[in-house]
Motif scaffolding. Structure first.
Motif, PDB file in Angstrom:
ATOM      1  N   GLN A  52     -20.793 -27.127 -15.238  1.00 35.14           N
ATOM      2  CA  GLN A  52     -21.709 -26.549 -16.230  1.00 35.14           C
ATOM      3  C   GLN A  52     -23.127 -26.903 -15.819  1.00 35.14           C
ATOM      4  OE1 GLN A  52     -21.085 -24.616 -19.171  1.00 35.14           O
ATOM      5  NE2 GLN A  52     -23.295 -24.333 -18.918  1.00 35.14           N
ATOM      6  N   GLY A  53     -24.026 -25.898 -15.761  1.00 32.93           N
ATOM      7  CA  GLY A  53     -25.393 -26.136 -15.336  1.00 32.93           C
ATOM      8  C   GLY A  53     -26.410 -25.644 -16.340  1.00 32.93           C
ATOM      9  N   ILE A  54     -27.521 -26.371 -16.440  1.00 28.66           N
ATOM     10  CA  ILE A  54     -28.627 -26.027 -17.336  1.00 28.66           C
ATOM     11  C   ILE A  54     -29.868 -25.798 -16.485  1.00 28.66           C
ATOM     12  CG2 ILE A  54     -30.057 -26.790 -19.272  1.00 28.66           C
ATOM     13  CD1 ILE A  54     -27.744 -28.695 -20.010  1.00 28.66           C
ATOM     14  N   GLY A  55     -30.480 -24.623 -16.597  1.00 24.12           N
ATOM     15  CA  GLY A  55     -31.642 -24.294 -15.792  1.00 24.12           C
ATOM     16  C   GLY A  55     -32.831 -25.189 -16.099  1.00 24.12           C
ATOM     17  N   LEU A  56     -33.588 -25.529 -15.048  1.00 18.47           N
ATOM     18  CA  LEU A  56     -34.730 -26.425 -15.203  1.00 18.47           C
ATOM     19  C   LEU A  56     -36.083 -25.714 -15.119  1.00 18.47           C
ATOM     20  CD1 LEU A  56     -33.542 -29.479 -13.062  1.00 18.47           C
ATOM     21  CD2 LEU A  56     -33.443 -29.199 -15.544  1.00 18.47           C
ATOM     22  N   SER A  57     -36.109 -24.488 -14.576  1.00 18.47           N
ATOM     23  CA  SER A  57     -37.374 -23.756 -14.516  1.00 18.47           C
ATOM     24  C   SER A  57     -37.084 -22.277 -14.324  1.00 18.47           C
ATOM     25  CB  SER A  57     -38.247 -24.267 -13.365  1.00 18.47           C
ATOM     26  OG  SER A  57     -37.660 -23.944 -12.129  1.00 18.47           O
ATOM     27  N   LEU A  58     -38.071 -21.426 -14.598  1.00 17.57           N
ATOM     28  CA  LEU A  58     -37.931 -19.974 -14.454  1.00 17.57           C
ATOM     29  C   LEU A  58     -36.673 -19.459 -15.142  1.00 17.57           C
ATOM     30  CD1 LEU A  58     -38.898 -19.583 -10.685  1.00 17.57           C
ATOM     31  CD2 LEU A  58     -40.345 -19.109 -12.664  1.00 17.57           C
ATOM     32  N   THR A  59     -36.377 -20.009 -16.325  1.00 24.17           N
ATOM     33  CA  THR A  59     -35.118 -19.691 -16.990  1.00 24.17           C
ATOM     34  C   THR A  59     -35.097 -18.317 -17.633  1.00 24.17           C
ATOM     35  OG1 THR A  59     -35.926 -20.815 -18.993  1.00 24.17           O
ATOM     36  CG2 THR A  59     -34.610 -22.116 -17.437  1.00 24.17           C
ATOM     37  N   SER A  60     -36.191 -17.593 -17.576  1.00 25.85           N
ATOM     38  CA  SER A  60     -36.244 -16.270 -18.191  1.00 25.85           C
ATOM     39  C   SER A  60     -35.704 -15.178 -17.275  1.00 25.85           C
ATOM     40  CB  SER A  60     -37.687 -15.933 -18.595  1.00 25.85           C
ATOM     41  OG  SER A  60     -38.532 -15.921 -17.453  1.00 25.85           O
ATOM     42  N   VAL A  61     -35.436 -15.516 -15.998  1.00 27.74           N
ATOM     43  CA  VAL A  61     -34.944 -14.498 -15.063  1.00 27.74           C
ATOM     44  C   VAL A  61     -33.467 -14.719 -14.781  1.00 27.74           C
ATOM     45  CG1 VAL A  61     -37.218 -14.258 -14.003  1.00 27.74           C
ATOM     46  CG2 VAL A  61     -35.584 -15.872 -13.042  1.00 27.74           C
ATOM     47  N   SER A  62     -32.834 -13.706 -14.200  1.00 24.86           N
ATOM     48  CA  SER A  62     -31.400 -13.785 -13.901  1.00 24.86           C
ATOM     49  C   SER A  62     -31.118 -14.894 -12.894  1.00 24.86           C
ATOM     50  CB  SER A  62     -30.914 -12.445 -13.335  1.00 24.86           C
ATOM     51  OG  SER A  62     -31.074 -11.416 -14.292  1.00 24.86           O
ATOM     52  N   TYR A  63     -29.918 -15.468 -12.983  1.00 27.07           N
ATOM     53  CA  TYR A  63     -29.450 -16.514 -12.073  1.00 27.07           C
ATOM     54  C   TYR A  63     -30.311 -17.783 -12.150  1.00 27.07           C
ATOM     55  CZ  TYR A  63     -26.816 -12.660  -9.997  1.00 27.07           C
ATOM     56  OH  TYR A  63     -25.969 -11.596  -9.799  1.00 27.07           O
ATOM     57  N   SER A  64     -30.893 -18.061 -13.309  1.00 30.64           N
ATOM     58  CA  SER A  64     -31.756 -19.238 -13.399  1.00 30.64           C
ATOM     59  C   SER A  64     -31.600 -20.026 -14.688  1.00 30.64           C
ATOM     60  CB  SER A  64     -33.230 -18.832 -13.262  1.00 30.64           C
ATOM     61  OG  SER A  64     -33.630 -18.034 -14.367  1.00 30.64           O
ATOM     62  N   ASN A  65     -31.024 -19.429 -15.731  1.00 31.96           N
ATOM     63  CA  ASN A  65     -30.970 -20.095 -17.037  1.00 31.96           C
ATOM     64  C   ASN A  65     -29.748 -20.984 -17.200  1.00 31.96           C
ATOM     65  OD1 ASN A  65     -31.892 -20.467 -19.862  1.00 31.96           O
ATOM     66  ND2 ASN A  65     -29.964 -19.421 -20.318  1.00 31.96           N
ATOM     67  N   SER A  66     -28.593 -20.515 -16.740  1.00 32.09           N
ATOM     68  CA  SER A  66     -27.355 -21.288 -16.924  1.00 32.09           C
ATOM     69  C   SER A  66     -26.320 -20.859 -15.899  1.00 32.09           C
ATOM     70  CB  SER A  66     -26.796 -21.080 -18.337  1.00 32.09           C
ATOM     71  OG  SER A  66     -26.434 -19.715 -18.522  1.00 32.09           O
ATOM     72  N   LEU A  67     -25.374 -21.755 -15.643  1.00 34.24           N
ATOM     73  CA  LEU A  67     -24.229 -21.406 -14.798  1.00 34.24           C
ATOM     74  C   LEU A  67     -23.007 -22.173 -15.276  1.00 34.24           C
ATOM     75  CD1 LEU A  67     -23.272 -23.714 -12.477  1.00 34.24           C
ATOM     76  CD2 LEU A  67     -25.519 -23.156 -11.580  1.00 34.24           C
ATOM     77  N   THR A  68     -21.866 -21.538 -15.152  1.00 37.80           N
ATOM     78  CA  THR A  68     -20.574 -22.135 -15.467  1.00 37.80           C
ATOM     79  C   THR A  68     -19.605 -21.700 -14.380  1.00 37.80           C
ATOM     80  OG1 THR A  68     -20.993 -22.002 -17.844  1.00 37.80           O
ATOM     81  CG2 THR A  68     -18.714 -22.337 -17.165  1.00 37.80           C
ATOM     82  N   GLY A  69     -18.757 -22.600 -13.935  1.00 39.08           N
ATOM     83  CA  GLY A  69     -17.856 -22.179 -12.886  1.00 39.08           C
ATOM     84  C   GLY A  69     -16.753 -23.156 -12.567  1.00 39.08           C
ATOM     85  N   PHE A  70     -15.976 -22.788 -11.566  1.00 35.75           N
ATOM     86  CA  PHE A  70     -14.848 -23.591 -11.099  1.00 35.75           C
ATOM     87  C   PHE A  70     -14.897 -23.632  -9.580  1.00 35.75           C
ATOM     88  CE2 PHE A  70     -10.603 -23.592  -9.198  1.00 35.75           C
ATOM     89  CZ  PHE A  70     -10.121 -24.803  -9.680  1.00 35.75           C
ATOM     90  N   THR A  71     -14.658 -24.805  -9.007  1.00 35.97           N
ATOM     91  CA  THR A  71     -14.585 -24.944  -7.553  1.00 35.97           C
ATOM     92  C   THR A  71     -13.332 -25.717  -7.165  1.00 35.97           C
ATOM     93  OG1 THR A  71     -15.975 -26.937  -7.618  1.00 35.97           O
ATOM     94  CG2 THR A  71     -17.081 -24.839  -7.178  1.00 35.97           C
ATOM     95  N   THR A  72     -12.792 -25.390  -6.015  1.00 37.63           N
ATOM     96  CA  THR A  72     -11.680 -26.138  -5.441  1.00 37.63           C
ATOM     97  C   THR A  72     -12.093 -26.583  -4.052  1.00 37.63           C
ATOM     98  OG1 THR A  72      -9.326 -26.074  -4.837  1.00 37.63           O
ATOM     99  CG2 THR A  72     -10.550 -24.014  -4.630  1.00 37.63           C
ATOM    100  N   ILE A  73     -11.906 -27.866  -3.757  1.00 35.64           N
ATOM    101  CA  ILE A  73     -12.410 -28.487  -2.538  1.00 35.64           C
ATOM    102  C   ILE A  73     -11.248 -29.195  -1.841  1.00 35.64           C
ATOM    103  CG2 ILE A  73     -14.053 -30.179  -1.617  1.00 35.64           C
ATOM    104  CD1 ILE A  73     -15.656 -29.759  -4.261  1.00 35.64           C
ATOM    105  N   HIS A  74     -11.107 -28.970  -0.536  1.00 37.52           N
ATOM    106  CA  HIS A  74      -9.998 -29.558   0.210  1.00 37.52           C
ATOM    107  C   HIS A  74     -10.537 -30.179   1.497  1.00 37.52           C
ATOM    108  CE1 HIS A  74      -7.002 -27.416  -2.321  1.00 37.52           C
ATOM    109  NE2 HIS A  74      -7.993 -26.533  -2.411  1.00 37.52           N
TER     110      HIS A  74
END
Length: 214
Positions: A52-74
């Motif tokens: 879960q991510g919270i944008g730190l700047s330029l949050t009014s544009v796309s791909y900058s305000n928040s992110l949620t996701g899943f990763t798998t690492i091997h």
């Protein structure tokens, strides 16, 4: 402004992990007293995490305000401290989705951090009155591939931070981490991120060939 936010966040994270290590310095690993129940021998390891991510700047544009996701690492546990791996997954932003492909490096501390039992959680059969936690550091770097329109183009990214591992048994643990996620492209965006996941440290993989003749 962004530089100052990142600098202050890294300073806070450094103070937290330094305090943890200092408080547990008397619990350094010895042959008869392992710092956790996690397997420390070289071998295969995997991490599966929610982010879960919270944008730190330029949050009014796309791909900058928040992110949620899943990763798998091997990857592979080189020794009791360091693992190297590769990962992928899916990240959902405000405005679109991206697939990360990245390298992952982690350092697991030689110290343990003990706290009293939380919410009735048992403590890995080490001490019934406390919970054993192990600090770790992580660093990821790779490429973000867009899978939504309008296409924002590929972005490079880096993620670094600190966390704690709660061992469930010798091969399984729960990990929680927090840090900074920065992506570079036409627009430079940064996030404060939180990771929650499961790690499986399986050790050396063994392969068997069965003779079916006769």
């Amino acid at each position: 402004m962004l530089y100052l936010i990142m600098k202050k966040t890294l300073l806070i994270l450094t103070i937290i992990v330094t305090s943890i290590i200092t408080a547990s310095a008397q619990k350094k690993v010895t042959p008869t007293k392992p710092y956790s129940t996690l397997n420390t021998s070289p071998g295969y390891i995997t991490y599966n995490e929610l982010t879960q991510g919270i944008g730190l700047s330029l949050t009014s544009v796309s791909y900058s305000n928040s992110l949620t996701g899943f990763t798998t690492i091997h990857g592979y546990m080189l020794n009791k401290n360091i693992s190297v791996a590769a990962g992928t997954g899916i990240l959902f932003y405000n405005g679109g989705n991206m697939i990360p492909v990245f390298a992952d490096i982690r350092y697991r501390s030689n110290f343990e951090f003990r706290v009293k039992k939380l919410f009735g959680i048992q403590s890995n059969n080490i001490n019934p009155k406390s919970v054993s936690l192990t600090p770790y550091m992580f660093f990821d770097s790779g490429i973000l591939f867009p899978v939504s329109e309008p296409d924002p183009g590929k972005k490079l990214f880096m993620k670094a931070g600190l966390g704690l591992i709660y061992p469930i048994d010798s091969k399984t643990g729960i990990n929680f981490g927090t840090g900074l996620f920065s992506q570079l492209g036409d627009l430079r965006d940064s996030f404060l991120v939180f990771n929650l996941g499961m790690l499986f440290n399986r050790g050396k993989l063994q392969f068997y060939i069965t003779d079916t003749k006769g």
